[in-house]
Design a protein around this motif. Structure first.
Motif, mmCIF file in Angstrom:
data_model
loop_
_atom_site.group_PDB
_atom_site.id
_atom_site.type_symbol
_atom_site.label_atom_id
_atom_site.label_comp_id
_atom_site.label_asym_id
_atom_site.label_seq_id
_atom_site.Cartn_x
_atom_site.Cartn_y
_atom_site.Cartn_z
ATOM 1 N N MET A 326 45.623 40.338 52.253
ATOM 2 C CA MET A 326 44.940 40.055 50.972
ATOM 3 C C MET A 326 46.050 39.246 50.211
ATOM 4 O O MET A 326 45.665 38.172 49.594
ATOM 5 C CB MET A 326 44.915 41.461 50.023
ATOM 6 N N ASN A 330 45.439 34.917 51.030
ATOM 7 C CA ASN A 330 45.161 34.223 49.999
ATOM 8 C C ASN A 330 46.079 32.885 49.520
ATOM 9 O O ASN A 330 45.938 31.975 49.270
ATOM 10 C CB ASN A 330 44.953 35.276 48.740
ATOM 11 N N TRP A 381 39.971 47.452 51.769
ATOM 12 C CA TRP A 381 41.083 46.718 51.818
ATOM 13 C C TRP A 381 41.365 46.210 53.139
ATOM 14 O O TRP A 381 41.501 44.649 53.082
ATOM 15 C CB TRP A 381 42.570 47.941 51.860
ATOM 16 N N HIS A 384 38.713 43.255 52.867
ATOM 17 C CA HIS A 384 39.344 42.132 52.093
ATOM 18 C C HIS A 384 40.386 41.176 52.759
ATOM 19 O O HIS A 384 40.279 40.142 52.744
ATOM 20 C CB HIS A 384 39.917 42.800 50.788
ATOM 21 N N GLY A 385 41.146 42.041 53.469
ATOM 22 C CA GLY A 385 42.326 41.348 54.101
ATOM 23 C C GLY A 385 41.900 40.492 55.077
ATOM 24 O O GLY A 385 42.316 39.314 55.190
ATOM 25 N N GLU A 388 40.120 37.179 53.768
ATOM 26 C CA GLU A 388 41.152 36.261 53.146
ATOM 27 C C GLU A 388 41.706 35.586 54.322
ATOM 28 O O GLU A 388 42.180 34.331 54.251
ATOM 29 C CB GLU A 388 42.063 36.868 52.357
ATOM 30 N N ARG A 615 47.164 40.585 45.952
ATOM 31 C CA ARG A 615 45.705 39.850 46.112
ATOM 32 C C ARG A 615 45.517 38.916 45.008
ATOM 33 O O ARG A 615 45.110 37.597 45.050
ATOM 34 C CB ARG A 615 44.704 40.898 46.202
#
Length: 821
Positions: A326, A330, A381, A384-385, A388, A615
C-alpha cells in the motif's frame, strides 16, 4: 479461532423483525457447536452475533466467589400470555484474551430453571425447563430455546442455582483454536431473554427485576431490549437483494484523480513522502514481509513469534505485505525509486510463488479465515496492496487478484462473513475495490448485495440517525466502519443505486458534524463509549487509519461532485493535521492523534495505523489536482507539477508556493498549441475574505470562500495564474465533555493548520481586560525565522506552533483562554 462446523437440528428461525417458531428442517452448518447430545434439543440453529456496542451489552449479575449461589431475573409481561417458548441469548461481547476474537457463552447459567406464573412472588410456578440437577453444556454462541406446552403466565423467571465462571486473562496469548481459562469469579450473564407467544417476542420492552442480593438492577433492561434491526443472528444471506447487471446504471465521475503525472517540487508533501520511503525501507525486509506466505506453504517452519508479532503479523498473517505494498506501490507512482520498486516486485513474486492452484493467495490457511480479523482486515489489506502494485506498473497483481476473487466469490462460508468474522464489514472494501478495477466482474458486487448488504443500516444513516454510527448493532463502533462506507459508495459507482449514495452521504455528514475534533481528527474508536459531540480529550480516540479512510471516502465524493469545496477541506485537514502529524520523521508512525499531553511514540511494527498511514502518505500527489473532461481542478496548494491530456494534447501546470508557510501561489501553464480548458481554483472555506485571481498579471476574477473559481479560456504556454490565499487565524471554543470547571478552552487554527500551545498540557493564555477569548487572534505575533510559530503578547515564553510539527514537547490543542481582571 479455526473454523470447525457440525450439523445440528434447526428448530426455529427469525422472520423479519419478529420471531417465528418452526418445525424441524434440514440441518444447518454451525460454528463451534459443543459435542453434546444434551444441548442439541435446545438449539435454534441461530448463532448470536457479537454485541460490543454499549446499547447491546449483556446483563451481568454481581460477581461472586463461589458458583454455588442462587440468583434470578424476572420479566413482567404486563398481562398473562400463553407461552410457547423461552429463548436465551448468550453473551458475545468479550474478546479472547490476547486475540482479536469474540467468545460467547460466558456466564451462561451452569444449572438453572425457567418458570412462569401469574403471581409475581412465584407462589404457584409452572416449570418450563429444569436443569438444576446436571450441568448444562456451554452453548458457546448458540441461541437456545425451551418449550413446554400449555403454559400461561404474566411473569417469567430464570433462576440460576449454579453459576458459570468468568474467563480470565492468561499470561500468554490463547493459541489458535484454544479457549480462555476460567477465573475464580462467577456471574449470571445473558445478552437477552425472549418470551415467545403466538410467534412473537412479547417480552420486548417489558420490565425486568432481579434478586436484590446478587442481581444487577442497572443492567436488567438489557434483557428485554428490542431485537436488533436485522435480527440477532450471525447468518446473513439475502439472495433477493442481488440485482441483474443489466439493470445497473452506474454514474460517471465528473473528475478523476491522477494515478501518475504529478511530481512534487519541494514542500511539506515531498518531505512527508521522503520520510515515508525511509520508514518503508528500514522497517522490514522482503523476507519478513513474505514469511507468513512461506509458513503456509511449508518453506518456513517452526517460526516462533514474539511481542507485537503475535498479533500484528501472525494473527493478521499477510497484512504486513499488504502494508508495504500500500505504501511503497503508491509511492512509486510518483517518485522513481528503484529499490522501492524492486522490493514491490519481490513481494508480488513471492505471493505468486505461494499461490495455490485454485487461485488462493492469502498468507493464512483457508480453514483459518474466521480467526481474528483475517476474513476482513487482512484480506482487504492484501487486496489494497496488490491493487496499488498493479496501478504502479506490476503486471502480475491484477491476474492474481482476479483468480483469488473467482475462488472467494463462490465459498460456502460467505453467509457468515459479515457477522461471524471479526469486523467482517471491513472485507466489503476488498470486493468492491476489485469490482471497480480493470478486472472487476459483476459477481464482486453481487457478493456484497447478497451476503453483506444492510439495508436498515443504510436507511438509518440516510436519515442521519446518530445511533447508527456510535451504536452500530453488530460490531464494535469504530472508525473502521468508514471502510464499510467506502465499499457502499463503490457499490453506488458500480450499480447506480441511490440507496448506497444516500446512506453513505448521511454517514459522512454525521461523522463530520459529531465525531470530528479540531483539525479534522475522526474521534471514534473501538471499545470506548463515544456519544455524538462528546469530543473526549482524555481518552485516545483519533486513529491515523480512521483519517486515511476519511480521505479516501471524501475523495470519492469529491470526484462525483468536484465543485463542492467541503470535500477538499476535509482531505486537506486530514493530511496536515493527522497524516503528517502522526509521522515521526522516517522512524515510524504514531497510532493516535493525541490532542493534549504528549504525542505517542512512533512504531514500526505493522500496526493498523502504520498500514493505512503509509498508504495515505504514499498517495499525497493524487489529492492536489483532479482532471475533468474540460480541464483541471486545483484542490490543494503544494509546489508541484501536473501533466495531463486535454483535447488530445499534453498540458502542464507548474505550481510554485511555500504554503502553508506562505500564502502566495504562482502557476505556470504549458501547452503544445493554444488550448481551451477550464481551470478551477479552489477558494478555501477557511479563507477570511474573497480571493482575487490574476492571469498574466491582470485581475480576472474574485472567488468566494468555499467555492471554486472557474477560469475558462484558451491557454498558451507561459500563461500564469497568481493569487494569495486569504488565510487567517481562527479561535473556536471547545465543545465536548472534558470541560474544566470555571474555565473555557479553545482551539486555534491558521487556515487548515491546527496550532498547539507547547510547554504544558494545561496552558492558560491571557488576553487584555475586556476582550473576548476570540480576541486571542490580536495577541498573536509571528516568530521571526520560524514560519507558523506565534508568540502570545502578554504571555511571556508561551508560543503556538503547528500540531504536525510537535514531536517531544508537552502541548495542548485546547489551551484555556481568559481575560485579564
Amino acid at each position: 479461532m479455526a473454523s470447525t462446523r457440525r450439523n445440528f437440528l434447526l428448530t426455529a428461525t427469525y422472520v423479519g423483525g419478529g420471531l417465528a417458531v418452526t418445525g424441524s428442517v434440514k440441518p444447518l452448518i454451525a460454528h463451534a457447536v459443543p459435542e453434546s447430545t444434551e444441548l442439541a434439543p435446545y438449539l435454534t440453529g441461530i448463532r448470536m452475533a457479537a454485541t460490543p456496542a454499549t446499547a447491546y451489552r449483556a446483563y451481568r449479575s454481581k460477581v461472586v466467589a463461589s458458583p454455588a449461589v442462587t440468583t434470578w431475573i424476572q420479566v413482567d409481561l404486563g398481562k398473562s400470555f400463553p407461552i410457547d417458548a423461552v429463548r436465551l441469548f448468550p453473551a458475545s461481547e468479550r474478546m479472547y484474551p490476547g486475540h482479536d476474537q469474540y467468545y460467547a457463552g460466558e456466564g451462561f447459567p451452569l444449572r438453572f430453571k425457567i418458570e412462569a406464573s401469574d403471581d409475581a412472588n412465584f407462589g404457584t410456578p409452572v416449570t418450563i425447563a429444569d436443569f438444576t440437577r446436571l450441568d448444562f453444556p456451554d452453548p458457546k454462541d448458540n441461541i437456545t430455546q425451551y418449550t413446554q406446552r400449555g403454559v400461561n403466565g404474566r411473569y417469567v423467571r430464570l433462576t440460576s442455582t449454579r453459576l458459570r465462571a468468568v474467563k480470565e486473562t492468561p499470561t500468554e496469548s490463547v493459541p489458535l483454536g484454544g479457549e480462555p481459562k476460567d477465573s475464580p469469579d462467577f456471574t449470571l450473564t445473558l445478552a437477552k431473554m425472549a418470551v415467545i407467544s403466538g410467534g412473537h417476542d412479547v417480552a420486548v420492552g417489558c420490565k425486568v427485576s432481579a434478586d436484590p442480593e446478587h442481581g444487577n438492577s442497572e443492567l436488567v433492561a438489557q434483557l428485554t431490549r428490542p431485537v436488533r434491526q436485522d435480527g440477532e443472528g450471525i447468518h446473513n444471506d439475502n439472495p433477493h437483494a442481488v440485482t441483474n447487471p443489466s439493470t445497473w446504471n452506474p454514474p460517471k465521475y465528473k473528475a478523476v484523480a491522477p494515478r501518475t503525472g504529478v511530481t512534487l517540487d519541494g514542500g511539506v508533501f515531498q518531505t512527508a513522502m521522503q520520510n515515508n520511503i525511509e520508514y518503508l525501507l528500514t522497517s522490514y525486509s522482503t523476507d519478513d514481509l513474505l514469511r507468513q506466505f512461506y509458513e503456509r506453504t511449508g518453506k518456513v517452519k517452526n517460526f516462533k513469534p514474539t511481542g507485537s508479532q503475535v498479533f500484528w503479523e501472525e494473527d493478521l498473517a499477510g497484512s504486513n505485505a499488504g502494508r508495504f505494498l500500500m505504501g511503497a506501490a503508491n509511492t512509486t507512482r510518483w517518485i522513481d525509486h528503484p529499490e522501492l520498486r524492486r522490493r514491490v516486485n519481490v513481494v508480488v513474486d513471492g505471493i505468486e510463488e505461494c499461490k495455490q492452484p485454485n487461485g488462493y493467495i492469502m498468507a493464512y490457511p483457508e480453514d483459518t479465515i474466521f480467526y481474528s480479523e483475517r476474513a476482513a482486515y487482512t484480506r482487504a489489506w492484501l487486496t489494497h496492496g496488490l491493487l496499488e502494485a498493479a496501478y504502479g506498473g506490476n503486471e502480475k497483481a491484477l491476474p492474481m487478484l482476479r483468480g483469488y476473487y473467482d475462488w472467494f466469490n463462490q465459498q460456502a462460508f460467505l453467509p457468515e462473513m459479515l457477522r461471524g468474522a471479526i469486523q467482517g464489514g471491513q472485507g466489503m472494501i476488498a470486493n468492491t475495490r476489485v469490482g471497480t478495477s480493470p478486472v472487476g466482474k459483476p459477481a464482486d458486487a453481487q457478493v456484497i448485495q447478497r451476503y453483506y448488504q444492510e439495508d436498515a443500516w443504510l436507511q438509518g444513516l440516510a436519515k442521519h440517525e446518530k445511533e447508527q454510527v456510535w451504536q452500530y448493532p453488530y460490531d464494535r463502533p469504530h472508525c473502521y466502519l468508514l471502510t464499510n462506507l467506502e465499499a457502499y459508495l463503490d457499490m453506488y459507482l458500480i450499480t447506480g443505486n441511490p440507496l448506497y449514495y444516500n446512506g453513505v452521504l448521511g454517514a459522512w455528514e454525521l461523522y463530520r458534524a459529531h465525531w470530528q475534533q479540531a483539525g479534522g481528527s475522526i474521534s471514534i474508536i473501538e471499545f470506548e463509549k463515544d456519544p455524538p459531540d462528546s469530543n473526549y480529550l482524555r481518552q485516545k480516540l483519533g486513529e491515523l487509519c480512521g483519517n486515511s479512510f476519511w480521505v479516501f471516502l471524501s475523495q470519492r465524493f469529491q470526484l462525483l461532485d468536484p465543485d463542492n469545496e467541503r470535500y477538499a477541506t476535509e482531505i486537506e485537514k486530514s493530511i496536515y493535521n493527522v497524516g503528517i502529524a502522526n509521522q515521526h520523521g522516517g522512524k515510524g508512525l504514531r497510532y493516535h492523534a493525541v490532542l493534549e499531553g504528549k504525542k505517542e511514540k512512533a512504531t514500526h511494527e505493522n500496526t493498523c495505523c502504520e498500514g493505512q498511514g503509509t498508504r495515505l502518505l504514499g498517495s499525497l500527489p493524487e489529492h492536489i489536482y483532479s482532471i475533468a473532461p474540460d480541464g483541471l481542478y486545483v484542490h490543494l496548494y503544494e509546489p508541484s507539477t501536473i501533466r495531463w491530456q486535454q483535447g488530445g494534447q499534453s498540458m502542464e501546470l507548474a505550481m510554485k508556493t511555500s504554503f502553508p508557510y506562505d500564502t502566495t501561489v504562482h502557476c505556470t501553464l504549458k501547452a503544445g498549441t493554444p488550448m481551451e480548458a477550464n481551470l478551477r481554483i479552489r477558494v478555501p472555506s477557511w479563507g477570511e475574505k474573497e480571493m482575487k485571481v490574476s492571469i498574466n498579471g491582470k485581475a480576472v476574477g474574485i472567488g468566494k470562500p468555499g467555492t471554486y473559481l472557474s477560469l475558462k479560456r484558451q491557454w498558451s504556454s507561459g500563461d500564469t495564474v497568481e493569487f494569495t490565499l486569504p488565510a487567517v487565524v481562527r479561535v473556536k471554543p471547545y465543545k465536548g465533555e472534558d470541560q474544566l470547571a470555571g474555565k473555557k478552552r479553545y482551539s486555534v487554527e491558521y487556515g487548515p493548520i491546527l496550532l498547539s500551545a507547547v510547554g504544558s498540557s494545561q496552558v492558560e493564555l491571557r488576553v487584555d481586560k475586556g476582550h473576548d477569548a476570540e480576541q486571542l487572534v490580536n495577541h498573536l505575533e509571528r516568530v521571526e525565522g520560524s514560519p507558523l510559530h506565534f508568540a502570545v503578547r502578554g504571555n511571556p515564553g508561551q508560543k503556538l506552533m503547528p500540531y504536525w510539527q510537535v514531536s517531544e514537547e508537552e502541548f495542548t490543542c485546547y489551551p484555556v483562554v481568559k481575560s485579564l481582571a
